[in-house]
Design a protein around this motif. Structure first.
Motif, mmCIF file in Angstrom:
data_model
loop_
_atom_site.group_PDB
_atom_site.id
_atom_site.type_symbol
_atom_site.label_atom_id
_atom_site.label_comp_id
_atom_site.label_asym_id
_atom_site.label_seq_id
_atom_site.Cartn_x
_atom_site.Cartn_y
_atom_site.Cartn_z
ATOM 1 N N UNK A 16 28.732 41.880 46.240
ATOM 2 C CA UNK A 16 30.143 41.718 45.411
ATOM 3 C C UNK A 16 31.239 41.677 46.649
ATOM 4 N N UNK A 17 31.344 42.363 47.767
ATOM 5 C CA UNK A 17 32.237 42.496 48.379
ATOM 6 C C UNK A 17 32.601 41.073 49.217
ATOM 7 N N UNK A 18 31.267 40.513 49.465
ATOM 8 C CA UNK A 18 31.147 39.117 50.258
ATOM 9 C C UNK A 18 31.880 38.187 49.089
ATOM 10 N N UNK A 19 31.479 38.311 47.748
ATOM 11 C CA UNK A 19 32.009 37.269 46.867
ATOM 12 C C UNK A 19 33.593 37.362 46.906
ATOM 13 N N UNK A 20 34.107 38.301 46.567
ATOM 14 C CA UNK A 20 35.663 39.095 46.624
ATOM 15 C C UNK A 20 36.280 38.500 47.680
ATOM 16 N N UNK A 21 35.668 38.635 48.774
ATOM 17 C CA UNK A 21 36.350 38.068 50.108
ATOM 18 C C UNK A 21 36.347 36.571 50.181
ATOM 19 N N UNK A 22 35.311 36.098 49.870
ATOM 20 C CA UNK A 22 35.311 34.520 49.491
ATOM 21 C C UNK A 22 36.361 33.898 48.523
ATOM 22 N N UNK A 23 36.441 34.483 47.350
ATOM 23 C CA UNK A 23 37.250 34.222 46.369
ATOM 24 C C UNK A 23 38.511 34.482 46.945
ATOM 25 N N UNK A 24 39.052 35.631 47.562
ATOM 26 C CA UNK A 24 40.341 35.907 47.919
ATOM 27 C C UNK A 24 40.787 34.676 48.873
ATOM 28 N N UNK A 32 45.356 44.049 44.288
ATOM 29 C CA UNK A 32 46.618 44.576 43.880
ATOM 30 C C UNK A 32 47.090 45.887 44.650
ATOM 31 N N UNK A 33 45.908 46.298 45.394
ATOM 32 C CA UNK A 33 46.478 47.617 45.995
ATOM 33 C C UNK A 33 45.691 47.600 47.484
ATOM 34 N N UNK A 34 45.944 46.761 48.427
ATOM 35 C CA UNK A 34 45.341 46.414 49.413
ATOM 36 C C UNK A 34 45.329 47.596 50.645
ATOM 37 N N UNK A 35 46.266 48.637 50.196
ATOM 38 C CA UNK A 35 46.688 49.630 51.235
ATOM 39 C C UNK A 35 45.449 50.889 50.954
ATOM 40 N N UNK A 38 39.414 52.819 49.326
ATOM 41 C CA UNK A 38 38.346 52.995 48.104
ATOM 42 C C UNK A 38 39.309 52.688 46.999
ATOM 43 N N UNK A 39 38.592 52.332 46.071
ATOM 44 C CA UNK A 39 39.240 51.985 44.615
ATOM 45 C C UNK A 39 40.213 50.650 44.437
ATOM 46 N N UNK A 40 39.795 49.785 45.425
ATOM 47 C CA UNK A 40 40.588 48.693 45.532
ATOM 48 C C UNK A 40 40.544 47.730 43.984
ATOM 49 N N UNK A 41 41.814 47.337 43.644
ATOM 50 C CA UNK A 41 41.702 46.773 42.221
ATOM 51 C C UNK A 41 41.877 45.135 42.515
ATOM 52 N N UNK A 42 40.980 44.200 42.140
ATOM 53 C CA UNK A 42 41.365 42.873 42.020
ATOM 54 C C UNK A 42 41.643 42.189 40.699
ATOM 55 N N UNK A 43 42.270 41.332 40.911
ATOM 56 C CA UNK A 43 42.822 40.477 39.895
ATOM 57 C C UNK A 43 42.906 38.927 40.076
ATOM 58 N N UNK A 44 42.517 38.190 39.059
ATOM 59 C CA UNK A 44 42.659 36.725 38.977
ATOM 60 C C UNK A 44 43.762 36.200 39.381
ATOM 61 N N UNK A 45 44.043 35.299 40.402
ATOM 62 C CA UNK A 45 45.382 34.548 40.639
ATOM 63 C C UNK A 45 45.482 33.580 39.188
ATOM 64 N N UNK A 46 46.693 32.771 39.361
ATOM 65 C CA UNK A 46 46.807 31.846 38.284
ATOM 66 C C UNK A 46 45.795 30.591 38.494
#
Length: 56
Positions: A16-24, A32-35, A38-46
């Motif tokens: 999951x982490x690898x996929x999120x990094x690639x999609x990012x 949305x909270x890179x600081x 733990x507990x990072x929240x990801x959102x789709x871009x446009x």
């Protein structure tokens, strides 16, 4: 959150982490909270939303 994706998808956390990094990198998701360590929240871009709509 990555932990929720793991629970819902039954994927491993490192996958999951690898996929999120690639999609990012491709501009499909953003943290949305890179600081937070733990507990990072990801959102789709446009662009990510456009692709989801095309797939559906």
């Amino acid at each position: 959150m990555p932990s929720e994706i793991v629970q819902e998808s039954k994927m491993r956390m490192d996958d999951v982490s690898r996929a999120l990094r690639a999609m990012n990198k491709k501009g499909l998701v953003e943290c949305v909270n890179p600081e937070m360590k733990k507990g990072r929240i990801y959102a789709l871009t446009d662009n990510g939303k456009k692709i989801i709509n095309e797939i559906e």
